[in-house]
Design a protein around this motif. Structure first.
Motif, short mmCIF file in Angstrom:
data_model
loop_
_atom_site.label_atom_id
_atom_site.label_comp_id
_atom_site.label_asym_id
_atom_site.label_seq_id
_atom_site.Cartn_x
_atom_site.Cartn_y
_atom_site.Cartn_z
N PRO A 130 0.84 -1.21 0.00
CA PRO A 130 0.00 0.00 0.00
C PRO A 130 0.87 1.25 0.00
O PRO A 130 1.94 1.27 0.60
CB PRO A 130 -0.76 -0.11 1.32
CG PRO A 130 0.13 -0.93 2.20
CD PRO A 130 0.83 -1.90 1.30
N THR A 131 0.39 2.28 -0.70
CA THR A 131 1.11 3.56 -0.65
C THR A 131 0.58 4.33 0.55
O THR A 131 -0.49 4.01 1.08
CB THR A 131 0.85 4.37 -1.93
OG1 THR A 131 -0.57 4.44 -2.12
CG2 THR A 131 1.50 3.71 -3.14
N GLY A 132 1.30 5.32 1.00
CA GLY A 132 0.81 6.19 2.07
C GLY A 132 0.86 5.55 3.44
O GLY A 132 0.13 5.95 4.35
N GLY A 133 1.69 4.53 3.62
CA GLY A 133 1.93 4.00 4.97
C GLY A 133 0.83 3.12 5.50
O GLY A 133 0.76 2.87 6.70
N GLY A 134 -0.07 2.64 4.67
CA GLY A 134 -1.11 1.72 5.16
C GLY A 134 -2.38 1.90 4.36
O GLY A 134 -2.38 2.53 3.29
N VAL A 163 -3.22 0.65 9.47
CA VAL A 163 -4.09 1.78 9.13
C VAL A 163 -3.21 2.98 8.77
O VAL A 163 -2.27 3.31 9.51
CB VAL A 163 -5.01 2.14 10.32
CG1 VAL A 163 -5.95 3.27 9.92
CG2 VAL A 163 -5.81 0.93 10.78
N ALA A 164 -3.51 3.61 7.66
CA ALA A 164 -2.74 4.80 7.24
C ALA A 164 -3.04 5.95 8.21
O ALA A 164 -4.11 5.98 8.84
CB ALA A 164 -3.15 5.19 5.82
N PRO A 165 -2.12 6.92 8.31
CA PRO A 165 -2.39 8.09 9.16
C PRO A 165 -3.72 8.73 8.76
O PRO A 165 -3.99 8.90 7.57
CB PRO A 165 -1.21 9.03 8.84
CG PRO A 165 -0.13 8.13 8.32
CD PRO A 165 -0.81 6.98 7.64
N GLY A 166 -4.55 9.02 9.74
CA GLY A 166 -5.86 9.63 9.47
C GLY A 166 -6.93 8.61 9.12
O GLY A 166 -8.10 8.96 8.95
N ALA A 216 -11.53 -0.26 26.16
CA ALA A 216 -10.86 0.27 27.36
C ALA A 216 -9.34 0.19 27.18
O ALA A 216 -8.62 1.14 27.54
CB ALA A 216 -11.31 -0.51 28.59
N LYS A 217 -8.86 -0.90 26.62
CA LYS A 217 -7.41 -1.05 26.43
C LYS A 217 -6.88 0.01 25.47
O LYS A 217 -5.82 0.58 25.68
CB LYS A 217 -7.10 -2.44 25.84
CG LYS A 217 -6.95 -3.54 26.88
CD LYS A 217 -6.74 -4.87 26.20
CE LYS A 217 -5.47 -5.55 26.68
NZ LYS A 217 -5.36 -6.94 26.27
N MET A 218 -7.64 0.27 24.40
CA MET A 218 -7.22 1.30 23.44
C MET A 218 -7.17 2.66 24.13
O MET A 218 -6.23 3.44 23.94
CB MET A 218 -8.21 1.37 22.26
CG MET A 218 -8.10 0.25 21.27
SD MET A 218 -6.52 0.30 20.41
CE MET A 218 -6.55 -1.30 19.61
N LYS A 219 -8.20 2.94 24.92
CA LYS A 219 -8.27 4.26 25.55
C LYS A 219 -7.11 4.44 26.53
O LYS A 219 -6.58 5.54 26.66
CB LYS A 219 -9.63 4.45 26.24
CG LYS A 219 -10.72 4.65 25.20
CD LYS A 219 -12.02 5.10 25.78
CE LYS A 219 -12.97 5.50 24.65
NZ LYS A 219 -14.35 5.52 25.05
N ARG A 220 -6.72 3.36 27.20
CA ARG A 220 -5.57 3.44 28.12
C ARG A 220 -4.30 3.81 27.34
O ARG A 220 -3.38 4.38 27.90
CB ARG A 220 -5.37 2.12 28.86
CG ARG A 220 -6.28 2.00 30.09
CD ARG A 220 -5.73 1.01 31.11
NE ARG A 220 -5.70 -0.34 30.61
CZ ARG A 220 -6.75 -1.17 30.59
NH1 ARG A 220 -7.91 -0.75 31.05
NH2 ARG A 220 -6.64 -2.39 30.12
N GLN A 221 -4.27 3.48 26.06
CA GLN A 221 -3.12 3.83 25.24
C GLN A 221 -3.35 5.16 24.51
O GLN A 221 -2.65 5.47 23.54
CB GLN A 221 -2.86 2.72 24.21
CG GLN A 221 -2.50 1.38 24.83
CD GLN A 221 -2.37 0.26 23.78
OE1 GLN A 221 -2.17 0.50 22.60
NE2 GLN A 221 -2.51 -0.97 24.24
N SER A 222 -4.39 5.89 24.94
CA SER A 222 -4.76 7.18 24.34
C SER A 222 -5.08 7.08 22.86
O SER A 222 -4.78 7.98 22.07
CB SER A 222 -3.64 8.21 24.55
OG SER A 222 -3.35 8.34 25.89
N LEU A 244 -1.51 7.88 16.73
CA LEU A 244 -0.63 8.96 16.25
C LEU A 244 0.68 8.42 15.70
O LEU A 244 1.25 8.97 14.78
CB LEU A 244 -0.35 9.94 17.40
CG LEU A 244 -1.56 10.78 17.78
CD1 LEU A 244 -1.24 11.67 18.98
CD2 LEU A 244 -2.03 11.62 16.59
N GLY A 245 1.12 7.29 16.23
CA GLY A 245 2.39 6.70 15.78
C GLY A 245 2.34 6.20 14.35
O GLY A 245 3.38 6.06 13.71
N ASN A 246 1.14 5.90 13.83
CA ASN A 246 1.07 5.33 12.48
C ASN A 246 1.53 6.36 11.45
O ASN A 246 1.03 7.47 11.39
CB ASN A 246 -0.36 4.89 12.14
CG ASN A 246 -0.67 3.53 12.69
OD1 ASN A 246 0.02 3.05 13.59
ND2 ASN A 246 -1.70 2.87 12.19
#
Ligand SMILES: C[S@@+](CC[C@H](N)C(=O)[O-])C[C@H]1O[C@@H](n2cnc3c(N)ncnc32)[C@H](O)[C@@H]1O
Length: 247
Positions: A130-134, A163-166, A216-222, A244-246
């Motif tokens: 994939p282009t665009g990082g995901g 997942v691509a950024p955004g 809940a696990k996702m939210k703990r990782q912001s 945000l890291g993606n």
């Protein structure tokens, strides 16, 4: 794609069982989901589409695509609804399912990119380059449930890395702690242990994931995440923004 000899036993069971169902004619190129489930997926898709406003094309990957029913649905929904062109990708563990998905597009001008793949395997995503990082939308419907519980969170993390950024990850599944999930767990136990067929036996190979625990696990990782339920179907959606890291 790993050869079946190196697949874990649970994945071999999945592959053999879904291959058998295809050969028995349960899954054909004409297979589609119920109107209620289509309405639910459509509503969830419509909610995430505004984030792609201004784009002329986006990429969508269906992980565990089966017969390709949702790929066709998503291409129509996004393309017709917004005019955004969709680059479609899909993979599935079961070669017979991939063959059915190919048949779905036979003779059509636009062809999706289809291949064998395992939701847990990085190569399954990377093979499409994939282009665009995901991928802008990483979609999986009734697939996380096919994994042993100990692999389900790993599967979610793997999906999310692609997942691509955004972009957004959309996992549709039943929730093990919903009323439906609890009722089905009982029916499956009776079918499996007492051999009284309250549900088709292959349903017993699916273990619904704990979607609220995942949120809940996702939210703990912001990481932005939500679980959505519908009125007209017991299916749930677990929708997660690209971290945000993606990228
Ligand atoms: C219940 S079907 C759903 C198919 C499709 N997502 C749909 O909703 O029409 C489950 C699918 O998951 C696939 N599957 C099972 N385990 C998988 C894995 N580890 N990686 C990718 N696909 C898998 C099966 O081969 C099967 O096609």
């Amino acid at each position: 794609m790993a050869a079946s000899g190196s697949l874990q036993a649970s994945h071999q069971v999945q592959r053999a069982e879904f291959g058998r169902l295809v050969n028995a004619g349960e899954f054909t190129p004409a297979f589609s989901h119920s109107d209620a489930n289509q309405r639910f997926v459509a509503a969830c898709i419509d909610e995430v589409l505004p984030r792609f406003a201004g784009r002329d094309r986006i990429s969508v990957i269906d992980c565990g695509c089966g017969t390709g029913a949702w790929m066709e649905f998503l291409a129509d929904r996004i393309g017709d609804g917004t005019g955004i062109a969709v680059d479609l990708f899909g993979f599935d563990l079961t070669p017979e399912m991939v063959a059915v998905a190919h048949q779905r597009w036979q003779g059509r001008e636009r062809q999706p990119h289809l291949a064998e793949g395992n939701i847990l395997d990085e190569h399954s995503y990377a093979q499409f380059r994939p282009t665009g990082g995901g991928f802008d939308i990483v979609f999986a419907y009734d697939v996380v449930q096919q994994l042993p519980r100990r692999q389900q969170w790993t599967a979610v993390e793997t999906l999310l890395r692609h997942v691509a950024p955004g972009g957004v990850m959309m996992v549709f599944d039943h929730d093990c702690w919903s009323r439906y999930g609890i009722k089905m767990a009982l029916k499956k136990a009776v079918t499996w242990y007492l051999r009284i067929p309250l549900v088709p036996r292959y349903y017993c190979n699916a273990r619904y994931p704990p979607l609220n625990v995942f949120v809940a696990k996702m939210k703990r990782q912001s990481v932005g995440a939500q679980r959505q339920a519908a009125n007209s179907t017991p299916k749930c959606a677990f929708i997660v923004d690209a971290p945000l890291g993606n990228g």
